[in-house]
Design a protein around this motif. Sequence first.
Motif, PDB file in Angstrom:
ATOM      1  N   ILE A 192     -27.904  20.813  23.655  1.00  0.00           N
ATOM      2  CA  ILE A 192     -27.952  19.352  23.505  1.00  0.00           C
ATOM      3  C   ILE A 192     -26.577  18.728  23.348  1.00  0.00           C
ATOM      4  O   ILE A 192     -26.468  17.509  23.324  1.00  0.00           O
ATOM      5  N   SER A 193     -25.526  19.548  23.241  1.00  0.00           N
ATOM      6  CA  SER A 193     -24.139  19.126  22.986  1.00  0.00           C
ATOM      7  C   SER A 193     -23.939  18.820  21.508  1.00  0.00           C
ATOM      8  O   SER A 193     -24.865  18.948  20.711  1.00  0.00           O
ATOM      9  N   TRP A 194     -22.753  18.389  21.125  1.00  0.00           N
ATOM     10  CA  TRP A 194     -22.478  18.118  19.718  1.00  0.00           C
ATOM     11  C   TRP A 194     -21.385  17.074  19.577  1.00  0.00           C
ATOM     12  O   TRP A 194     -20.588  16.839  20.485  1.00  0.00           O
ATOM     13  N   LEU A 195     -21.385  16.417  18.412  1.00  0.00           N
ATOM     14  CA  LEU A 195     -20.364  15.435  18.081  1.00  0.00           C
ATOM     15  C   LEU A 195     -19.107  16.138  17.573  1.00  0.00           C
ATOM     16  O   LEU A 195     -19.188  17.206  16.971  1.00  0.00           O
ATOM     17  N   GLY A 196     -17.958  15.513  17.788  1.00  0.00           N
ATOM     18  CA  GLY A 196     -16.762  15.958  17.093  1.00  0.00           C
ATOM     19  C   GLY A 196     -16.841  15.506  15.647  1.00  0.00           C
ATOM     20  O   GLY A 196     -17.581  14.587  15.299  1.00  0.00           O
ATOM     21  N   LEU A 197     -16.084  16.163  14.781  1.00  0.00           N
ATOM     22  CA  LEU A 197     -15.977  15.771  13.380  1.00  0.00           C
ATOM     23  C   LEU A 197     -14.619  15.111  13.191  1.00  0.00           C
ATOM     24  O   LEU A 197     -13.594  15.649  13.622  1.00  0.00           O
ATOM     25  N   TYR A 198     -14.578  13.957  12.554  1.00  0.00           N
ATOM     26  CA  TYR A 198     -13.356  13.167  12.401  1.00  0.00           C
ATOM     27  C   TYR A 198     -13.211  12.815  10.929  1.00  0.00           C
ATOM     28  O   TYR A 198     -14.134  12.271  10.322  1.00  0.00           O
ATOM     29  N   TRP A 199     -12.071  13.150  10.328  1.00  0.00           N
ATOM     30  CA  TRP A 199     -11.876  12.880   8.910  1.00  0.00           C
ATOM     31  C   TRP A 199     -10.574  12.119   8.687  1.00  0.00           C
ATOM     32  O   TRP A 199      -9.647  12.159   9.496  1.00  0.00           O
ATOM     33  N   ASN A 200     -10.505  11.400   7.559  1.00  0.00           N
ATOM     34  CA  ASN A 200      -9.371  10.536   7.218  1.00  0.00           C
ATOM     35  C   ASN A 200      -9.058   9.553   8.338  1.00  0.00           C
ATOM     36  O   ASN A 200      -7.897   9.274   8.643  1.00  0.00           O
ATOM     37  N   ALA A 201     -10.081   9.009   8.939  1.00  0.00           N
ATOM     38  CA  ALA A 201      -9.902   8.042  10.025  1.00  0.00           C
ATOM     39  C   ALA A 201      -9.476   6.687   9.462  1.00  0.00           C
ATOM     40  O   ALA A 201      -9.978   6.261   8.415  1.00  0.00           O
ATOM     41  N   TRP A 258     -22.658   8.556  11.276  1.00  0.00           N
ATOM     42  CA  TRP A 258     -21.939   7.351  11.659  1.00  0.00           C
ATOM     43  C   TRP A 258     -20.971   7.773  12.754  1.00  0.00           C
ATOM     44  O   TRP A 258     -20.003   8.492  12.507  1.00  0.00           O
ATOM     45  N   ILE A 259     -21.250   7.352  13.969  1.00  0.00           N
ATOM     46  CA  ILE A 259     -20.486   7.776  15.143  1.00  0.00           C
ATOM     47  C   ILE A 259     -19.404   6.748  15.432  1.00  0.00           C
ATOM     48  O   ILE A 259     -19.653   5.545  15.424  1.00  0.00           O
ATOM     49  N   THR A 260     -18.202   7.235  15.706  1.00  0.00           N
ATOM     50  CA  THR A 260     -17.089   6.333  15.962  1.00  0.00           C
ATOM     51  C   THR A 260     -16.208   6.875  17.073  1.00  0.00           C
ATOM     52  O   THR A 260     -16.440   7.946  17.627  1.00  0.00           O
ATOM     53  N   ASP A 261     -15.166   6.110  17.373  1.00  0.00           N
ATOM     54  CA  ASP A 261     -14.294   6.384  18.509  1.00  0.00           C
ATOM     55  C   ASP A 261     -13.037   7.145  18.091  1.00  0.00           C
ATOM     56  O   ASP A 261     -12.476   6.913  17.030  1.00  0.00           O
ATOM     57  N   PHE A 262     -12.611   8.064  18.943  1.00  0.00           N
ATOM     58  CA  PHE A 262     -11.295   8.689  18.837  1.00  0.00           C
ATOM     59  C   PHE A 262     -10.781   8.897  20.249  1.00  0.00           C
ATOM     60  O   PHE A 262     -11.465   9.488  21.088  1.00  0.00           O
ATOM     61  N   ALA A 265     -13.230   7.831  23.106  1.00  0.00           N
ATOM     62  CA  ALA A 265     -14.573   8.400  23.235  1.00  0.00           C
ATOM     63  C   ALA A 265     -15.331   8.204  21.929  1.00  0.00           C
ATOM     64  O   ALA A 265     -14.917   8.703  20.886  1.00  0.00           O
ATOM     65  N   ALA A 266     -16.447   7.497  21.976  1.00  0.00           N
ATOM     66  CA  ALA A 266     -17.242   7.219  20.775  1.00  0.00           C
ATOM     67  C   ALA A 266     -18.243   8.344  20.563  1.00  0.00           C
ATOM     68  O   ALA A 266     -19.461   8.161  20.676  1.00  0.00           O
ATOM     69  N   VAL A 267     -17.730   9.534  20.243  1.00  0.00           N
ATOM     70  CA  VAL A 267     -18.580  10.720  20.110  1.00  0.00           C
ATOM     71  C   VAL A 267     -18.168  11.551  18.892  1.00  0.00           C
ATOM     72  O   VAL A 267     -18.304  12.774  18.893  1.00  0.00           O
ATOM     73  N   TYR A 268     -17.711  10.888  17.813  1.00  0.00           N
ATOM     74  CA  TYR A 268     -17.238  11.596  16.637  1.00  0.00           C
ATOM     75  C   TYR A 268     -17.998  11.156  15.394  1.00  0.00           C
ATOM     76  O   TYR A 268     -18.175   9.959  15.146  1.00  0.00           O
ATOM     77  N   ALA A 269     -18.452  12.134  14.589  1.00  0.00           N
ATOM     78  CA  ALA A 269     -19.088  11.841  13.314  1.00  0.00           C
ATOM     79  C   ALA A 269     -18.003  11.596  12.275  1.00  0.00           C
ATOM     80  O   ALA A 269     -17.168  12.460  12.015  1.00  0.00           O
TER      81      ALA A 269
END
Length: 307
Positions: A192-201, A258-262, A265-269
């Motif tokens: 199903i694919s997966w989200l990237g993980l994004y921290w200290n955004a 909560w999905i956001t952009d990096f 690409a808006a595919v990051y948790a």
Amino acid sequence: MANLSENKVTGAGITAQEHAHAQAVEEYWTEERRANATPVPMPKEPGSAHKAHEVPQHGEAGHTEPGHPDGEKHAHTAQPHIVPGGNPVVNPLLHPYRTCGKVFFTQGGSNFAGSAAMISPNILLTAGHCVYNGGWSTNFIFYPSYGKRAANDPAYKFTYNYLASWTAWSQHGNRAYDYGMVWMPSTPGNLISWLGLYWNAPTANRTWRAVGYPATPNPPFNGNTMDEAVGHFASSGVAGTQGLTNDNMEHGSSGGPWITDFNGAAVYANGLQSTHVHDGDFTEYGPTFTAETKGLFDWINNPANRK
């Protein structure tokens, strides 16, 4: 920063009974049990900041790479419009929505339903109170794009074998750590694919898209439809947490990302549904993702720890 001599990762694997019966969890979740599962209550946001184990609001940003669906060179873009409150996702089988789904689990002898998303081929992200609430959850199962896949779809459902959280959550109930991760041994992310993980955004001018399965307020939500709410940063009175405006998704949406952009690409948790102040509010709250979020990811990703 939490004192890591006091705040440690803790976890629990499947019970001996579940291990002895490989299909026990799948067989447990009949259609009737799923229909009768209680949407996991979204805890109330405390009125004052929790001083124990405070986490920083700023630090060096980092991310893990997302996965894309098989055969797709580029992820689909999320629906761009911002409308009042949560609304049904038009196509839950498109990326990044297809990484999200509904989870069912047992706590204290009762059955509950929440929300979650894949953040690696094997790691599922959800709320801390979905994996631990007075004890570790059992009978944990994940249905990606719930309600949109046939029972014979290889990605219809996936069982777990390990749950993990920080002790700041499991022992102290610190809202800054109300996130948990689940090891899914059959690598659902490869399907199903997966989200990237994004921290200290950075939060300035940032948009988040909360995705989950809220059952309240009803109407408009019913707990069986994937919904989304698009909003912006709101301050919180609880250290290590932040709010999301325009978000009225309540019980049952806990754990939804909560999905956001990096980098376009808006595919990051970069957060998840965790708490609210009052029923009917249009601001919900969740933990700020920091390097410690990545620390939990690294811990459960290490097979030496999942014993």
